[in-house]
Design an enzyme around this catalytic site. Structure first.
Site, mmCIF file in Angstrom:
data_model
loop_
_atom_site.group_PDB
_atom_site.id
_atom_site.type_symbol
_atom_site.label_atom_id
_atom_site.label_comp_id
_atom_site.label_asym_id
_atom_site.label_seq_id
_atom_site.Cartn_x
_atom_site.Cartn_y
_atom_site.Cartn_z
ATOM 1 N N CYS A 1 0.842 -1.120 -0.008
ATOM 2 C CA CYS A 1 0.039 -0.200 -0.067
ATOM 3 C C CYS A 1 0.793 1.119 0.372
ATOM 4 C CB CYS A 1 -0.935 -0.013 1.316
ATOM 5 S SG CYS A 1 -1.824 -1.472 1.568
HETATM 6 N N1 GLN Z 1 -0.573 -7.327 3.114
HETATM 7 C C1 GLN Z 1 -1.550 -6.278 2.862
HETATM 8 C C2 GLN Z 1 -3.094 -6.557 3.100
HETATM 9 O O1 GLN Z 1 -3.386 -7.444 2.141
HETATM 10 C C3 GLN Z 1 -1.183 -5.461 1.765
HETATM 11 C C4 GLN Z 1 -1.607 -3.983 1.665
HETATM 12 C C5 GLN Z 1 -0.608 -3.270 2.475
HETATM 13 O O2 GLN Z 1 0.710 -2.846 2.224
HETATM 14 N N2 GLN Z 1 -1.132 -2.901 3.655
HETATM 15 O O3 GLN Z 1 -4.012 -6.292 3.614
#
Ligand code: GLN
Length: 233
Positions: A2
Site C-alpha cells: 500500500c
Molecule cells: N498485506 C496487506 C494486505 O493485504 C497489503 C496491503 C498493505 O501493504 N497494507 O492487507
C-alpha cells in the site's frame, strides 16, 4: 503493498493531503512512483483523522479514484492529525472496507504498508478483518505503541521476509517504522508529513533509512522528528 501518509500540524483538509498534490494518494492509487511491490493500489482506501481526541474514519474496498462522494466532501474535512492509505491487497487477503487502513483501537489510527506471514501473528478477537494488516494492528494495539520498535523488530526476526512499515497517530504524535519499504518526511512551515513516497517534487522531502523507528512530537519550538534504529540485523 500500500501507500500511506500521515500529517501532524495545523488543521488542513483531507483533500489538500490526499487528492490535490500532483503525486498524492489519489495519483498513487493508479500510478505510484516508488512502489516496489504491486503496480497500483486499487483494492480500497481509508482516511482517518482526529476530531479533538476522537478518531474518525472513512474506508472503502473500491479504488479511491472512483469515489466522487469522498472527492466532494474531502475539502471540508479538516484536521491537524491525519492517517490515510490506499491499498493493494496481498494474495489471499480479503478485499473489504474493514481490511483497509487505518485501523483503530479508539485512541490510535494505524496503517501497515507491507506483508507479514499470518502464522507469526496471534489470532485476536479484536482484529477488524482477517488480513495480515488487521491482525498486525490488533497485536500492536495490544502491546502498546510505546513498544512499536520492539514489536516490529521481533516480528521481523520471526518472519525475515516480512515488510513492516507502520504509520500511526494519536492526535498529538506520529509513530512510524521503516522495515522493508520506503518512507519520506517533509517538514513544512505548518507541520510534518510522513509518506511512503513524496506527494510532489519539493526538494525538502527526505528519505528515511530502512529499519528505523520514527517519532514526530510537537513541543514549544514546533514539531520534532526523531529517528532510532530498530534492533536486530
Ligand atoms: N498485506 C496487506 C494486505 O493485504 C497489503 C496491503 C498493505 O501493504 N497494507 O492487507
Amino acid at each position: 503493498m500500500c501507500r500511506h501518509l500521515a500529517w501532524l500540524g495545523a488543521p488542513v483538509s483531507l483533500a489538500s493531503l490526499m487528492l490535490e498534490p500532483p503525486s498524492g494518494l489519489l495519483v498513487q492509487s493508479y500510478a505510484p512512483r516508488r512502489q516496489k511491490h504491486g503496480l497500483m493500489n486499487a483494492d480500497g482506501w481509508g482516511a482517518g483523522f482526529f476530531d479533538g481526541p476522537q478518531p474518525r474514519r472513512w474506508r472503502s474496498a473500491a479504488p479511491l479514484w472512483g469515489d466522487a462522494s469522498f472527492a466532494s466532501v474531502a475539502p471540508a474535512l479538516v484536521s491537524g492529525c491525519v492517517v490515510a492509505a490506499v491499498r493493494s491487497a496481498s494474495v489471499g487477503m480479503p478485499i473489504e472496507a474493514s481490511a483497509s487502513a487505518p485501523f483503530t483501537d479508539g485512541t490510535w489510527l494505524l496503517s501497515h504498508n507491507g506483508l507479514v506471514d499470518r502464522a507469526v501473528l496471534p489470532l485476536s478477537a479484536k482484529a477488524e478483518s482477517t488480513n495480515d494488516s488487521a491482525l498486525l494492528a490488533a497485536l500492536i494495539f495490544e502491546r502498546g505503541l510505546d513498544d512499536l520498535g520492539d514489536t516490529i523488530a521481533g516480528l521481523s526476526a520471526a518472519d525475515p521476509n516480512a515488510r513492516l512499515n507502520i504509520l500511526a497517530a494519536n492526535g498529538s504524535r506520529l509513530v512510524a517504522t521503516t522495515c522493508g519499504d520506503t518512507l519520506s518526511v517533509l517538514r513544512r512551515p505548518d507541520g510534518v508529513v510522513l509518506a511512503s513516497e513524496p506527494y510532489d517534487d519539493d526538494p525538502s522531502w527526505q528519505e528515511i533509512p530502512d529499519r528505523h523507528l520514527v517519532t514526530v512530537d510537537v513541543d514549544d519550538v514546533g514539531p520534532k522528528v526523531e529517528l532510532t534504529p530498530l534492533k536486530g540485523p
